[in-house]
Enzyme design. Structure first.
Site, mmCIF file in Angstrom:
data_model
loop_
_atom_site.group_PDB
_atom_site.id
_atom_site.type_symbol
_atom_site.label_atom_id
_atom_site.label_comp_id
_atom_site.label_asym_id
_atom_site.label_seq_id
_atom_site.Cartn_x
_atom_site.Cartn_y
_atom_site.Cartn_z
ATOM 1 N N SER A 96 -13.420 1.918 -49.853
ATOM 2 C CA SER A 96 -14.271 1.226 -48.880
ATOM 3 C C SER A 96 -14.379 -0.258 -49.203
ATOM 4 O O SER A 96 -14.430 -1.094 -48.288
ATOM 5 C CB SER A 96 -15.667 1.849 -48.850
ATOM 6 O OG SER A 96 -15.586 3.177 -48.396
ATOM 7 N N LEU A 121 -16.071 -5.489 -65.376
ATOM 8 C CA LEU A 121 -15.261 -5.457 -64.159
ATOM 9 C C LEU A 121 -14.703 -6.847 -63.895
ATOM 10 O O LEU A 121 -15.417 -7.840 -64.019
ATOM 11 C CB LEU A 121 -16.115 -5.003 -62.974
ATOM 12 C CG LEU A 121 -16.781 -3.640 -63.117
ATOM 13 C CD1 LEU A 121 -17.801 -3.420 -62.008
ATOM 14 C CD2 LEU A 121 -15.738 -2.537 -63.122
ATOM 15 N N GLU A 122 -13.444 -6.935 -63.522
ATOM 16 C CA GLU A 122 -12.799 -8.192 -63.171
ATOM 17 C C GLU A 122 -12.754 -8.255 -61.648
ATOM 18 O O GLU A 122 -11.819 -7.770 -61.017
ATOM 19 C CB GLU A 122 -11.388 -8.231 -63.756
ATOM 20 C CG GLU A 122 -11.371 -8.040 -65.256
ATOM 21 C CD GLU A 122 -10.023 -7.597 -65.784
ATOM 22 O OE1 GLU A 122 -9.782 -7.824 -66.963
ATOM 23 O OE2 GLU A 122 -9.214 -7.014 -65.031
#
Length: 192
Positions: A96, A121-122
């Site tokens: 999504s 998180l990148e």
């Protein structure tokens, strides 16, 4: 998870977060942004230089972080994970958000056996419109693969793993690698 070997906490809504072949993890409140104005370049092996070019933003519970087109920031999961020695994990984006051009890792989507901590998180926006990211939204999913036998040297202190027990997004610690004069043999892809 029931036996306590794999830890994902807090898992506030197991019915929603546990998918057929993965576990959805949520976005934390902390972000590291790279300041790129008036910077000729970043020298990855200079620890003080990396710290000078990164600023932390903490978003309020009811706030949002706007990720603009072309931006790259480090975020974190709300959940802390503990991966047992007989599992390896892969961090993947949710479809999504991918359909909005948001990606959750550039290259570090692998989480080694033995890793403990929140996952960095990148985050990048590959699209043409800004996207609002809100704390607690399901941002990515973790897919687990069982190893044929437990890792003999899992991620952790014995390996000199530099991201073990991190509690929020962490900037690069590459300057600690042995090839740059440090004492760490590498992070082994310990977190995403």
């Amino acid at each position: 998870m029931e036996a306590g070997d794999l830890v994902v906490e807090p898992l506030d809504d197991p019915e929603l977060q546990i998918q057929p072949a993965s576990i959805d993890v949520r976005l934390g409140k902390q972000f590291l942004e790279f300041q790129h104005a008036n910077i000729p370049c970043i020298h990855p092996t200079d620890e003080t230089e990396v710290e000078d070019y990164v600023t932390e933003t903490v978003v309020d519970e009811d706030g949002e972080f706007i990720l603009h087109p072309g931006d790259f920031v480090l975020g974190t999961t709300k959940e802390r994970v503990e991966i047992p020695p007989d599992l390896v994990a892969q961090v993947e984006g949710r479809s999504s958000l991918g359909r909005l051009a948001i990606v959750v890792h550039a290259t570090a989507g692998f989480v080694d056996p033995g890793f403990r901590g929140k996952i960095t998180l990148e985050l990048s926006n590959l699209g043409t419109a800004p996207v609002a990211l809100t704390p607690d939204m399901r941002i990515s999913q973790i897919v687990f693969t069982e190893l044929s036998s437990p890792a003999k040297r899992p991620y952790g202190a014995e390996r000199g793993s530099k991201y073990q027990d991190q509690n929020g997004p962490q900037a690069s610690r590459i300057q600690g690698d042995v090839e740059f004069g440090g004492d760490q043999r590498g992070d082994g892809g310990g977190d995403a």
